[in-house]
Design a protein around this motif. Structure first.
Motif, PDB file in Angstrom:
ATOM      1  N   GLY A 154       9.555  15.965   4.074  1.00 40.39           N
ATOM      2  CA  GLY A 154       9.100  15.479   5.375  1.00 40.39           C
ATOM      3  C   GLY A 154      10.093  14.580   6.083  1.00 40.39           C
TER       4      GLY A 154
ATOM      5  N   ILE B  61       7.217  14.665  13.546  1.00 46.68           N
ATOM      6  CA  ILE B  61       6.347  14.962  14.689  1.00 46.68           C
ATOM      7  C   ILE B  61       4.917  14.518  14.358  1.00 46.68           C
ATOM      8  N   GLY B  62       4.401  13.622  15.190  1.00 46.22           N
ATOM      9  CA  GLY B  62       3.043  13.120  14.984  1.00 46.22           C
ATOM     10  C   GLY B  62       2.942  11.980  13.996  1.00 46.22           C
ATOM     11  N   GLY B  63       4.081  11.458  13.538  1.00 47.99           N
ATOM     12  CA  GLY B  63       4.064  10.388  12.537  1.00 47.99           C
ATOM     13  C   GLY B  63       4.208   9.006  13.155  1.00 47.99           C
ATOM     14  N   THR B  64       4.189   7.993  12.281  1.00 47.48           N
ATOM     15  CA  THR B  64       4.373   6.610  12.717  1.00 47.48           C
ATOM     16  C   THR B  64       5.860   6.281  12.733  1.00 47.48           C
TER      17      THR B  64
ATOM     18  N   ARG C 105       0.822  -1.209   0.000  1.00 43.12           N
ATOM     19  CA  ARG C 105       0.000   0.000   0.000  1.00 43.12           C
ATOM     20  C   ARG C 105       0.856   1.259   0.000  1.00 43.12           C
ATOM     21  N   GLY C 106       2.001   1.171  -0.670  1.00 45.16           N
ATOM     22  CA  GLY C 106       2.779   2.374  -0.910  1.00 45.16           C
ATOM     23  C   GLY C 106       3.684   2.803   0.226  1.00 45.16           C
ATOM     24  N   TYR C 107       3.916   1.922   1.198  1.00 44.61           N
ATOM     25  CA  TYR C 107       4.831   2.282   2.281  1.00 44.61           C
ATOM     26  C   TYR C 107       5.412   1.025   2.902  1.00 44.61           C
TER      27      TYR C 107
ATOM     28  N   GLU D 151      14.149  17.997   4.068  1.00 44.13           N
ATOM     29  CA  GLU D 151      13.141  18.835   4.706  1.00 44.13           C
ATOM     30  C   GLU D 151      11.932  19.028   3.789  1.00 44.13           C
TER      31      GLU D 151
ATOM     32  N   THR E 292       7.198   6.207   2.977  1.00 43.28           N
ATOM     33  CA  THR E 292       6.433   5.940   1.757  1.00 43.28           C
ATOM     34  C   THR E 292       7.376   5.535   0.628  1.00 43.28           C
TER      35      THR E 292
ATOM     36  N   ILE F  19       1.528   2.864  18.401  1.00 43.91           N
ATOM     37  CA  ILE F  19       1.763   3.999  17.495  1.00 43.91           C
ATOM     38  C   ILE F  19       1.002   5.260  17.930  1.00 43.91           C
TER      39      ILE F  19
ATOM     40  N   GLN G 288       2.688   8.846  18.737  1.00 37.73           N
ATOM     41  CA  GLN G 288       2.312  10.070  18.016  1.00 37.73           C
ATOM     42  C   GLN G 288       1.906  11.183  18.970  1.00 37.73           C
TER      43      GLN G 288
END
Lengths: 114, 553
Positions: free
Chosen positions: B401, B345-348, B80-82, B398, B353, B430, B434
């Motif tokens: 991301g 920040i706030g990611g898994t 699924r693209g990641y 940067e 990806t 997770i 996050q």
């Protein structure tokens, strides 16, 4: 084949598809639905037959490891009682992932930079 | 980098063909699930919460741009693209269809990759310091030895049905970045007074439900004996490791129950029998493997100071913060090692990806001689970057991301997939990671806090290494609700320690506040800004933290 739950916690039968591995639910026609909204809701009396059918479907290489889960039924829709099964029924994690997550994070960055 | 020889390629190609046949027989009904399960596990295929999962080995965390592009291709075409980088330097795809796995493995084999022994009761992917071959503080590049171990352990006929899985980690610096003391075998490469290479050998470490720190059973094992000594350890384990109880089957339990001294005696006795066998490593063979890991031929010393970099840093606070936090010295003057944080920040934690993987492959070719590393802390590393190139590298990261300046800080959180993906998990990891990341996301605040390693596991199996987190968080299920138990004072470095449970657990709603309370307590009680969280905890003990959390010291 549909029958409303009578006593005790209602059940649905769930499994994973053999070929794709995706989570599925036994539907009223003996098929396997990806959406729990299409699941057959079972009472205690129906459960043994449904699980026996799941075993047959396992032997027929359609699904893997059928088992019953407790659900609460509201307006005919089944919601699993356990968190684990609620997450399975959502067909994905409770957080976004891949490109959707990247876009969310990029949006957050853009706002922070404004 | 190591390149497959004819034998390696033939071996991997044959395994793909073999597994293709096994999948076909499973789908046609010739094999039952009970027959097929051990076969798929030996090829890295699990059935997880939502779908199959494929775990791909990245031996000692080293890969090249071509391999990274292949991972991106597979992510896009078959998943699924990641992808998700793990605490054992592997990559996991969460959504492959079983029928596609042979094709995926076929693609992987074309870039010298595979999934062999990424599951099952065998010797798993050998992990190593992610800065190997580049770090200024490195004494010996451990990767040639990790490669030798990989070749020895791949389908080793004696060791494919061990009592339980077996994990080996290797480092070559005094600063342990590979957590060797919490592995079944940990090897620390070093040199003796005469410059000869050898290893300190640690045995019986591990996390999981019974965390244990390994015992050193050999202070200096000369390099030529690496295989014979490891074989002796594995033989003792294979013979005496418990097979009656899955939870007591790891070598750490055997070492604990038998005693390290007695294990050492048994290993030495077995080693004495086999040390002069074909397992003795000839100098010539060590040199041959070592040559694969030589520094890139065109990586030459440059001036130690980069005017380009200094000027760019002066005008770009983001770049300056990233260099301070994510860049460490290289062994060759004028170069650096850059950590690419997979912890936005706030990611898994650990996710990337397909587009990001491709970008990193491009950047590796442009700025790092085509080399990439995976860290057990779920980040990526470009190991050979000229100081002059750091501004352009940062700008590209940067923009996509990937430029988060948080390596080693409070938001550089290790987290297992948890109940969002894993069939074994009891609670989610997770979302907690996050929310902590968002709470502490302000860079100035993170920088003020300094080094602080938070590690989160969604169950007692401890894939998120919570036992060795400065702050560890373990998810449990209590009466159908997620709760989180906090441990303090763990560390996975050269001064390894297992975290201590601070008290009763916290609900999902409470746990982030609890972490903030701990951090605030540390900030209020530290001696100086240079005293990091772990040092302060070791000095202060549990009491002030417990008091802050529960009001009862």
């Amino acid at each position: 084949m549909f029958k409303a739950a009578t006593s005790g916690p209602a059940k649905v039968v769930t499994a994973n598809r053999l070929d794709s591995g995706l989570v599925v639910f036994l539907d009223p026609n003996g098929g396997w639905a990806l959406d729990i909204a299409e699941a057959r809701i079972l009472d205690d009396e129906e459960l043994d037959d449904a699980l026996a059918y799941g075993k047959e479907q396992d032997d027929a290489r359609i699904i893997l490891d059928a088992y019953a889960i407790d659900v609460e039924v509201t307006d005919g829709l089944a919601v699993p009682v356990r968190l684990r099964e609620r997450i399975r029924a959502e067909r994905g994690p409770t957080i976004d992932y891949g490109e959707a997550e990247r876009q969310r994070l990029a949006g957050g960055q853009a706002e922070a930079g404004e | 980098m190591y390149r497959y020889d004819e034998f390696d390629q033939e071996f991997v190609t044959e395994r793909v063909a073999q597994f293709r046949g096994q999948v076909a027989r499973r789908l046609s009904g010739e094999l039952t699930e009970d027959q097929f399960r051990p076969l798929r596990l030996m090829n890295g295929v699990y059935l997880q919460l939502h779908a199959y999962m494929l775990r791909i080995a990245i031996p000692y965390g080293t890969l090249n741009a071509e391999q990274m592009r292949m991972l991106a291709f597979i992510a896009r075409k078959y998943d699924r693209g990641y992808g998700h980088f793990t605490t054992r330097q592997n990559l996991q795809f969460h959504w492959p269809a079983l029928k596609d796995v042979p094709d995926i493995l076929d693609h992987l084999s074309r870039v010298e990759m595979h999934s062999i022994q990424t599951s099952g009761n065998c010797i798993r992917n050998v992990t190593a310091d992610q800065f190997s071959g580049a770090a200024a503080d490195e004494i010996v590049d451990p990767r040639p030895y990790a490669e030798i171990l990989r070749q020895w352990s791949s389908l080793h006929p004696e060791f494919v049905f061990l009592p339980r899985k077996f994990k080996i980690a290797v480092t070559g610096a005094e600063r342990d970045r590979a957590a060797v003391q919490v592995h079944d075998i940990g090897l620390q490469a070093r040199r003796d007074a005469n410059g000869r290479v050898g290893f300190a050998v640690f045995v019986g470490g591990g996390l999981g439900r019974t965390p244990m720190i390994a015992h050193k059973i050999n202070d200096f094992l000369p390099e030529e004996h690496l295989l014979s000594y490891c074989e002796a350890i594995l033989r003792v384990y294979n013979l005496f490791g418990r097979r009656d109880n899955k939870f007591k089957a790891r070598i750490k339990i055997l070492v604990h129950e038998t005693g390290a001294e007695e294990i050492k005696r048994q290993v030495d006795a077995e080693w004495e029998r086999i040390r002069h066998s074909a397992l003795a490593l000839p100098d010539e063979e060590i040199r041959r493997i070592r040559d694969y890991f030589a520094l890139p031929a065109d990586l030459r010393p440059r001036p130690a100071e980069s005017i380009v970099l200094n000027r760019a840093r002066a005008g770009d606070a983001g770049l300056d913060a990233w260099v301070v936090q994510n860049v460490v010295p290289h062994k060759v003057s004028g170069h650096a090692i850059a950590t690419i944080s997979l912890k936005p920040i706030g990611g898994t934690p650990g996710d990337a990806t397909a587009e990001q993987l491709e970008l990193i492959a491009d950047l590796a070719e442009r700025y790092s001689h085509g080399e990439i590393r995976v860290s057990h802390e779920q980040n990526l590393v470009l190991p050979h970057v000229a100081l002059d190139d750091l501004p352009a590298l940062y700008e590209a990261l940067e923009r996509n991301g990937l430029g988060t300046a948080n390596a080693g800080l409070v938001t550089d959180i290790i987290a297992c997939p948890g109940l969002d993906y894993c069939a074994l998990a009891n609670a989610r990891s997770i979302p907690i990671a996050q929310r902590i990341s968002e709470r502490f996301g302000d860079h100035a605040r993170q920088a003020e806090i300094g080094e602080l390693k938070i590690k989160i596991s969604g169950c007692i199996n401890a894939c998120g290494h919570h036992h060795v987190g400065h702050i560890g968080i373990l998810g449990v299920e209590k009466k159908g609700e997620e709760f989180y138990q906090i441990t303090l004072g763990g560390s996975g470095d050269e001064n390894t320690s297992i975290g201590e449970i601070i008290g009763k657990g916290f609900s999902s709603d409470e746990v982030v506040d609890a972490i903030e309370t701990l951090v605030d307590t540390y900030l209020a009680r530290r001696d100086t800004p240079d005293e990091d969280f772990l040092a302060a905890y070791r000095r202060l003990g549990q009491a002030p933290f417990k008091e802050a959390l529960y009001g009862t010291a």
